[in-house]
Design an enzyme around this catalytic site. Structure first.
Site, mmCIF file in Angstrom:
data_model
loop_
_atom_site.group_PDB
_atom_site.id
_atom_site.type_symbol
_atom_site.label_atom_id
_atom_site.label_comp_id
_atom_site.label_asym_id
_atom_site.label_seq_id
_atom_site.Cartn_x
_atom_site.Cartn_y
_atom_site.Cartn_z
ATOM 1 N N GLU A 114 -0.132 6.318 5.166
ATOM 2 C CA GLU A 114 1.189 6.312 4.560
ATOM 3 C C GLU A 114 1.165 6.805 3.130
ATOM 4 O O GLU A 114 0.188 6.635 2.415
ATOM 5 C CB GLU A 114 1.749 4.887 4.571
ATOM 6 C CG GLU A 114 2.078 4.439 5.968
ATOM 7 C CD GLU A 114 2.763 3.086 5.983
ATOM 8 O OE1 GLU A 114 3.193 2.673 7.059
ATOM 9 O OE2 GLU A 114 2.858 2.439 4.930
ATOM 10 N N CYS A 127 2.689 7.466 -4.339
ATOM 11 C CA CYS A 127 1.506 6.640 -4.091
ATOM 12 C C CYS A 127 0.766 7.253 -2.900
ATOM 13 O O CYS A 127 1.302 7.328 -1.797
ATOM 14 C CB CYS A 127 1.963 5.203 -3.790
ATOM 15 S SG CYS A 127 0.616 4.079 -3.438
ATOM 16 N N CYS A 134 -9.673 0.770 5.082
ATOM 17 C CA CYS A 134 -10.558 0.603 3.923
ATOM 18 C C CYS A 134 -11.765 -0.200 4.382
ATOM 19 O O CYS A 134 -11.621 -1.140 5.164
ATOM 20 C CB CYS A 134 -9.834 -0.146 2.791
ATOM 21 S SG CYS A 134 -10.810 -0.280 1.279
ATOM 22 N N CYS A 138 -10.843 -7.038 0.634
ATOM 23 C CA CYS A 138 -10.184 -7.926 -0.329
ATOM 24 C C CYS A 138 -9.250 -8.848 0.450
ATOM 25 O O CYS A 138 -8.488 -8.382 1.305
ATOM 26 C CB CYS A 138 -9.427 -7.105 -1.357
ATOM 27 S SG CYS A 138 -10.500 -5.905 -2.167
ATOM 28 N N CYS A 141 -5.416 -8.221 0.778
ATOM 29 C CA CYS A 141 -4.954 -6.853 1.079
ATOM 30 C C CYS A 141 -4.917 -6.603 2.572
ATOM 31 O O CYS A 141 -5.906 -6.830 3.276
ATOM 32 C CB CYS A 141 -5.876 -5.849 0.403
ATOM 33 S SG CYS A 141 -5.462 -4.138 0.810
ATOM 34 N N CYS A 363 2.612 -0.877 -2.524
ATOM 35 C CA CYS A 363 1.210 -0.468 -2.499
ATOM 36 C C CYS A 363 0.387 -1.676 -2.081
ATOM 37 O O CYS A 363 0.636 -2.780 -2.509
ATOM 38 C CB CYS A 363 0.745 -0.020 -3.878
ATOM 39 S SG CYS A 363 1.365 1.589 -4.342
HETATM 40 N N1 SAH Z 1 -8.534 0.449 -3.143
HETATM 41 C C1 SAH Z 1 -7.974 0.668 -4.410
HETATM 42 C C2 SAH Z 1 -6.601 1.296 -4.381
HETATM 43 C C3 SAH Z 1 -5.624 0.827 -3.337
HETATM 44 S S1 SAH Z 1 -4.902 -0.755 -3.466
HETATM 45 C C4 SAH Z 1 -7.928 -0.638 -5.187
HETATM 46 O O1 SAH Z 1 -8.173 -1.669 -4.611
HETATM 47 O O2 SAH Z 1 -7.720 -0.569 -6.391
HETATM 48 C C5 SAH Z 1 -3.688 -0.622 -4.769
HETATM 49 C C6 SAH Z 1 -3.439 -1.949 -5.481
HETATM 50 O O3 SAH Z 1 -2.687 -2.852 -4.663
HETATM 51 C C7 SAH Z 1 -4.721 -2.676 -5.849
HETATM 52 O O4 SAH Z 1 -4.645 -3.196 -7.151
HETATM 53 C C8 SAH Z 1 -4.733 -3.787 -4.843
HETATM 54 O O5 SAH Z 1 -5.552 -4.830 -5.250
HETATM 55 C C9 SAH Z 1 -3.284 -4.131 -4.745
HETATM 56 N N2 SAH Z 1 -2.920 -4.934 -3.559
HETATM 57 C C10 SAH Z 1 -3.520 -4.946 -2.362
HETATM 58 N N3 SAH Z 1 -2.894 -5.806 -1.535
HETATM 59 C C11 SAH Z 1 -1.867 -6.349 -2.224
HETATM 60 C C12 SAH Z 1 -0.857 -7.290 -1.910
HETATM 61 N N4 SAH Z 1 -0.757 -7.824 -0.701
HETATM 62 N N5 SAH Z 1 0.032 -7.608 -2.882
HETATM 63 C C13 SAH Z 1 -0.047 -7.020 -4.095
HETATM 64 N N6 SAH Z 1 -0.965 -6.136 -4.444
HETATM 65 C C14 SAH Z 1 -1.883 -5.792 -3.522
HETATM 66 FE FE1 SF4 Z 2 -9.509 -1.699 -0.010
HETATM 67 FE FE2 SF4 Z 2 -7.296 -3.128 -0.209
HETATM 68 FE FE3 SF4 Z 2 -9.464 -3.904 -1.513
HETATM 69 FE FE4 SF4 Z 2 -8.138 -1.700 -2.350
HETATM 70 S S1 SF4 Z 2 -7.377 -3.810 -2.350
HETATM 71 S S2 SF4 Z 2 -10.367 -1.939 -2.069
HETATM 72 S S3 SF4 Z 2 -7.426 -0.903 -0.337
HETATM 73 S S4 SF4 Z 2 -9.233 -3.797 0.736
#
Ligand code: SAH
Ligand code: SF4
Length: 394
Positions: A114, A127, A134, A138, A141, A363
């Site tokens: 997306e 974005c 991934c 995390c 996420c 995002c």
């Molecule tokens: N993998 C990279 C970029 C993609 S995630 C990273 O982790 O930085 C983009 C941002 O969205 C990151 O800061 C991530 O931690 C945040 N994010 C992921 N899941 C989220 C959620 N459920 N609510 C708010 N932010 C989230």
């Molecule tokens: Fe991967 Fe989501 Fe962690 Fe970013 S926040 S590194 S997209 S698992």
């Protein structure tokens, strides 16, 4: 595993599927200038054709050789025999009441990613995703719960910008007042685990004869892939955003397992030495606000201390819940108190407004389905997370 091994291990071939979908023709999108020149020579055309093509593809947005009128007809015909200017297919196009737009794109091998466009008064931000899924896990996420992971190639990354331009009617690239003025690599995936393709794509996006978005308007977000950060700064010199989300190794180990590999001290050292950093060019630290987990005043004070000496901005992100997520969003009050502490210490700390909630466009929660999870689904997610964690540790 090193960052580059990691990328290689998860890179599946996308080119075969693409080539067959184009009837054996090769896609020109995503080739560097040098590669495009080599292609021209390989079919008996002059090197300078590459420059003409570049302008048509990346400035005018042409997808058909027939419209490239600065090229003689026989040249156009010859190009059309061997090449295509391809785009992924848009399978869903959602528009939020607030103007945010989300496209679900399908690649020729069937994988989907997306991209999201967020219009604001003085800018428009796209974005962009760097991987299908991934490899990291995390805990907050949704992308991390997806089993299938592959790197996007450079053409698939550039194509997200091109498709957005198609949809917003932004060809030829206007010099000012663009709908897409800024790019954030904050979609699906960890861009520094796919560095080569991301770098190649961003060089195309930054090229002044084409899409021409300046490095100052591009931000790459990483979860903290320490070994790749310096190279990113030196070669691309784009703005860096770091997903911090916790101020102790103890907590960060749990919510961001990459911390076990690159703990806070190493991460902060890499930030401190990020090339090109100064007070006008700061690192953005993203901090997702998780209720009762990382949102106390003591956390805020520890954050201020951790960032001492690093030119920083702090972006507080209210957690976006997804079905089955193990956390909740902090209360508005907790976010405000946290933000005040950080602000009073002299850091700008805007709270990211939640956009496109009605189309699940935030995002970090891309490609989520709005379903309630059964216990079996939840167990399946846990299993995927455990497997990926084990791979990361190995
Ligand atoms: N993998 C990279 C970029 C993609 S995630 C990273 O982790 O930085 C983009 C941002 O969205 C990151 O800061 C991530 O931690 C945040 N994010 C992921 N899941 C989220 C959620 N459920 N609510 C708010 N932010 C989230
Ligand atoms: Fe991967 Fe989501 Fe962690 Fe970013 S926040 S590194 S997209 S698992």
């Amino acid at each position: 595993m090193s960052a580059s091994n990691h990328a290689a291990a998860f890179a599946l071939p996308a080119t075969d599927a693409l080539s067959s979908s184009l009837g054996g023709r090769k896609n020109l999108v995503g080739l560097s200038r040098d590669e495009l020149e080599a292609e021209m020579l390989s079919v008996g055309l002059e090197k300078f054709r590459a420059r003409q093509l570049w302008h048509w593809i990346y400035h005018r947005g042409a997808t058909d050789f027939a419209v490239m009128t600065t090229l003689a007809k026989p040249v156009r015909e010859k190009l059309a025999e061997s090449y295509a200017v391809a785009r992924p297919t848009i399978v869903r196009d959602l528009k939020s009441v607030d103007g945010t737009r989300k496209w679900l794109l399908r690649m020729p091998d069937g994988q989907e990613v997306e991209s999201v466009h967020i219009p604001e008064e003085d800018r428009g931000t796209l974005c962009v995703s760097s991987q299908v899924g991934c490899t990291l896990t995390c805990r907050f996420c949704h992308t991390g719960t997806q089993r299938l992971v592959r790197n996007l190639d450079a053409s698939e990354i550039v194509a997200q910008v091109m498709l957005a331009r198609d949809a917003l009617g932004e060809w030829p690239a206007p010099p000012d007042g663009r709908m897409i003025s800024n790019i954030v690599m904050m979609g699906m995936g960890e861009p520094l685990f796919n560095y080569e393709n991301v770098a190649k794509a961003l060089k195309i996006v930054m090229d002044g004869d084409g899409i021409s978005i300046s490095k100052r308007r591009i931000t790459l977000s990483t979860s903290g892939v320490v070994p790749a950060m310096k190279r990113c700064g030196e070669e691309l010199n784009v703005n860096l955003a770091v997903s911090l989300h916790a101020v102790t190794d103890e907590l960060r180990d749990i919510i961001m397992p990459i911390n076990r590999k690159y703990p806070l001290k190493e991460l902060m050292d890499a930030c401190r030495t990020y090339p090109g950093l100064n007070n006008a060019r700061r690192i953005t630290f993203e901090y997702v606000m998780l209720k009762g987990v990382n949102d106390s005043p003591a956390d805020a004070r520890a954050l201020v201390k951790l960032l001492e000496g690093i030119p920083s901005k702090i972006n507080l992100i209210p957690f976006n819940p997804w079905p089955g997520a193990p956390y909740e969003r902090s209360t508005d009050r907790a976010i405000q108190v946290f933000g005040d502490i950080v602000n009073n210490a002299g850091y700008a700390s805007p709270v990211r407004t939640t956009r496109g909630e009605d189309i699940m466009a935030a995002c970090g929660q891309l490609k989520s389905a709005s379903v309630r999870l059964s216990a079996a689904d939840r167990a399946a997610i846990e299993k995927v997370l455990a497997e990926k964690d084990a791979a990361l540790a190995g």
